[in-house]
Scaffold this motif. Structure first.
Motif, mmCIF file in Angstrom:
data_model
loop_
_atom_site.group_PDB
_atom_site.id
_atom_site.type_symbol
_atom_site.label_atom_id
_atom_site.label_comp_id
_atom_site.label_asym_id
_atom_site.label_seq_id
_atom_site.Cartn_x
_atom_site.Cartn_y
_atom_site.Cartn_z
ATOM 1 N N ARG A 162 56.530 31.834 89.603
ATOM 2 C CA ARG A 162 55.377 31.904 90.175
ATOM 3 C C ARG A 162 55.158 29.805 90.066
ATOM 4 N NH1 ARG A 162 53.701 35.467 93.215
ATOM 5 N NH2 ARG A 162 51.306 34.320 92.882
ATOM 6 N N GLN A 163 55.899 29.259 89.876
ATOM 7 C CA GLN A 163 55.747 28.112 90.200
ATOM 8 C C GLN A 163 55.456 27.860 91.531
ATOM 9 O OE1 GLN A 163 59.559 26.884 89.145
ATOM 10 N NE2 GLN A 163 58.580 26.125 87.306
ATOM 11 N N VAL A 164 53.902 26.669 91.922
ATOM 12 C CA VAL A 164 54.024 26.236 92.963
ATOM 13 C C VAL A 164 54.567 25.002 93.271
ATOM 14 C CG1 VAL A 164 51.862 25.469 94.163
ATOM 15 C CG2 VAL A 164 51.541 27.433 92.541
ATOM 16 N N GLN A 165 54.713 24.836 94.756
ATOM 17 C CA GLN A 165 54.906 23.872 95.141
ATOM 18 C C GLN A 165 54.656 23.084 96.079
ATOM 19 O OE1 GLN A 165 59.395 23.894 96.475
ATOM 20 N NE2 GLN A 165 59.538 22.529 96.916
ATOM 21 N N ILE A 166 54.735 21.457 96.284
ATOM 22 C CA ILE A 166 53.872 20.633 97.642
ATOM 23 C C ILE A 166 54.875 21.422 98.500
ATOM 24 C CG2 ILE A 166 52.658 18.821 98.850
ATOM 25 C CD1 ILE A 166 51.338 18.256 96.042
ATOM 26 N N ALA A 422 44.051 29.594 88.781
ATOM 27 C CA ALA A 422 45.559 30.935 87.511
ATOM 28 C C ALA A 422 46.735 30.495 88.818
ATOM 29 C CB ALA A 422 45.089 32.442 88.060
ATOM 30 N N GLN A 423 46.816 29.980 89.527
ATOM 31 C CA GLN A 423 48.340 29.634 89.938
ATOM 32 C C GLN A 423 49.303 28.470 89.530
ATOM 33 O OE1 GLN A 423 47.613 29.938 94.383
ATOM 34 N NE2 GLN A 423 48.360 32.738 94.170
ATOM 35 N N GLY A 424 48.329 27.774 89.181
ATOM 36 C CA GLY A 424 47.723 26.285 88.528
ATOM 37 C C GLY A 424 48.929 25.266 90.128
ATOM 38 N N VAL A 428 44.862 21.847 91.710
ATOM 39 C CA VAL A 428 44.693 22.446 90.261
ATOM 40 C C VAL A 428 44.765 21.672 89.363
ATOM 41 C CG1 VAL A 428 44.320 24.294 88.212
ATOM 42 C CG2 VAL A 428 44.722 24.244 91.621
ATOM 43 N N ASP A 429 45.888 20.667 89.629
ATOM 44 C CA ASP A 429 46.116 20.182 88.092
ATOM 45 C C ASP A 429 45.331 18.676 88.259
ATOM 46 O OD1 ASP A 429 48.258 21.142 86.947
ATOM 47 O OD2 ASP A 429 49.972 20.940 87.966
ATOM 48 N N THR A 430 44.892 18.084 88.896
ATOM 49 C CA THR A 430 44.706 16.681 89.046
ATOM 50 C C THR A 430 42.906 17.122 89.906
ATOM 51 O OG1 THR A 430 44.965 16.730 91.945
ATOM 52 C CG2 THR A 430 46.086 15.568 90.600
#
Length: 454
Positions: A162-166, A422-424, A428-430
């Motif tokens: 479930r890691q989100v990458q650009i 919910a995914q991050g 979302v972090d910024t």
């Protein structure tokens, strides 16, 4: 049917060469020249009673204090209500560095890589485009249309665990249409075009050191050149970014790619407008809608980040193995901890220094602008809205066509969906605002559209 009047104007921003450039934290080097001129492109519409101004500005973003300055200057010279003026950045990442949130004071100290005199001139230049457009008002007619266009791709790729990458997520949601408005003189010749589509201005990457409008610039050049026979007056085109928070170009790299896609959009918009009927209702209305949004609570993350930094510092201090690979590993661990902590502390500092923030209530205040031109609506959003939220606004039943204009009259950062929190991931972090803020903006937009339509 209300009579319609329209005027348009373009004013170059003329940033000096050699400035630092905004848009990429890892860009190396300063500006090396101009590929294409950055400008403010303005359109003013009037129905005989009410007036509306829309200005597209070829900069990364414009904060509320600068936008208010522009709107107040233009309102004082034209009589257009400041609440009926939309200042929209095109969000090119090939623009000069400047203070997005405030014009430097006369006694401000020089800043590395910036030209404070030029920065002080920017609000006046943008306001002058609106003033000139107002001075150019003449009888006009409108056409509105949409056309298929697919430069944008979702940039939130879900990796294992479930890691989100650009990175390109071609299965993710996108907006596959450019929205267009054509403005024509009484004799049928084109006076101005307004194009709206969501996609970051990042076809050009970190290695580009030339000022440029990126791919939207080629779209504007294409529609203007196609519309204007040789020897005739060239129309003014305005590009307005859409809900582009999680949308990047599907192809990136250089000016050739930017030109290919930009010109394709300009041609598509022109052809769609050429076959569209004239709007029969040109009544104009606009409203400023205040927004109060909850800030994201980062206290728990800050506590963890500080504890991690303390632990990696202790490990480094306790190292007794000389200058070998283990020392490098410990230094890398500590650098990663400090980087994560610095990012969270930067968010905390933003909240402390931001005049829009009430720290006691943990709230940020801003506003959106809703405009109606007959059966067409424009929703000005003060930040980087996720495309799913933009599509929800466009689905309003109250108007036949709805433009979602991002980076409008302010910048509050990313506005993700509740599900994205919910995914991050980077956006979302910024982000500074809490989960659910995007849905609040959608609900507020739909209510405002219903009210302005009544």
């Amino acid at each position: 049917m209300s009579p319609l009047f329209a005027g348009a104007a373009r004013v170059k921003l003329d940033p000096p060469s050699g400035l630092a450039m905004l848009g990429y934290g890892n860009r190396v080097g300063r500006n090396a020249g101009i590929h294409d001129d950055l400008a403010a492109q303005a359109l003013v519409l009037g129905d005989g009673i009410n007036k509306l101004a829309i200005v597209g500005v070829d900069l990364l973003a414009v904060g509320v204090r600068i936008a208010d300055d522009i709107r107040e200057r233009a309102a004082a010279s034209t009589g257009i209500s400041a609440d009926s003026i939309l200042v929209c950045a095109t969000h090119t990442h090939s623009a000069p560095a400047f203070n997005i949130f405030a014009t430097p004071r006369a006694d401000a100290n020089p800043a590395e890589g910036r030209d404070l005199e030029w920065e002080r001139s920017v609000p006046g230049k943008i306001a002058s485009a609106i003033i000139q457009a107002h001075n150019n008002l003449e009888p006009a007619t409108l056409r509105a249309a949409s056309a298929s266009f697919t430069l944008g791709t979702n940039r939130r790729l879900i990796r294992p665990h479930r890691q989100v990458q650009i990175a390109a997520n071609r299965a993710g949601p996108v907006d596959a249409e450019v929205q267009a408005l054509g403005v024509y003189r009484a004799d049928g010749t084109p006076l101005a075009f307004l194009m709206n589509y969501p996609c970051h201005g990042v076809v050009l990457c970190e290695d580009n050191l030339l000022y440029s409008r990126d791919w939207p610039g080629f779209a504007m050049d294409e529609i203007e050149g196609t519309a204007a026979p040789v020897g005739s007056d060239r129309p003014v085109s305005i590009f307005v970014q859409g809900a582009t928070g999680n949308i990047d170009p599907r192809s990136r790299g250089n000016f050739e790619v930017a030109e290919q896609y930009g010109r394709a959009m300009g041609r598509g918009a022109f052809e769609a407008l050429a076959h569209a009927p004239s709007l029969t209702n040109s009544r104009i209305a606009a409203r400023r809608i205040p927004l109060t949004l909850k800030l994201k609570d980062i206290s728990a993350d800050l506590a963890v980040a500080r504890a991690c930094a303390g632990q990696t510092q202790t490990s480094l201090d306790n190292h007794r193995g000389g200058d070998g690979y283990q020392l490098k590993r410990l230094r890398d661990h500590h650098a990663q901890s400090l980087s994560a902590l610095a990012a969270l502390e930067a968010l905390e500092e933003q909240d402390r220094r931001d005049r829009r923030v009430d720290l006691a209530r943990r709230e940020l205040t801003t506003a959106m602008t809703i405009a109606a031109i007959g059966n067409l609506a424009i929703v000005g959003i003060p930040g980087e809205l996720f495309v799913e939220l933009g599509l929800a606004i466009q689905a309003t039943p109250y108007f036949a066509q709805t433009f979602v204009a991002g980076y409008c009259n302010d910048l509050i950062g990313y506005i993700p969906t509740r599900a994205a929190y919910a995914q991050g991931g980077y956006e979302v972090d910024t982000a500074r605002i809490a989960a659910g803020s995007g849905e609040t903006i959608v609900d507020t937009s739909l209510s405002a559209l219903a009210a302005i339509r009544a």
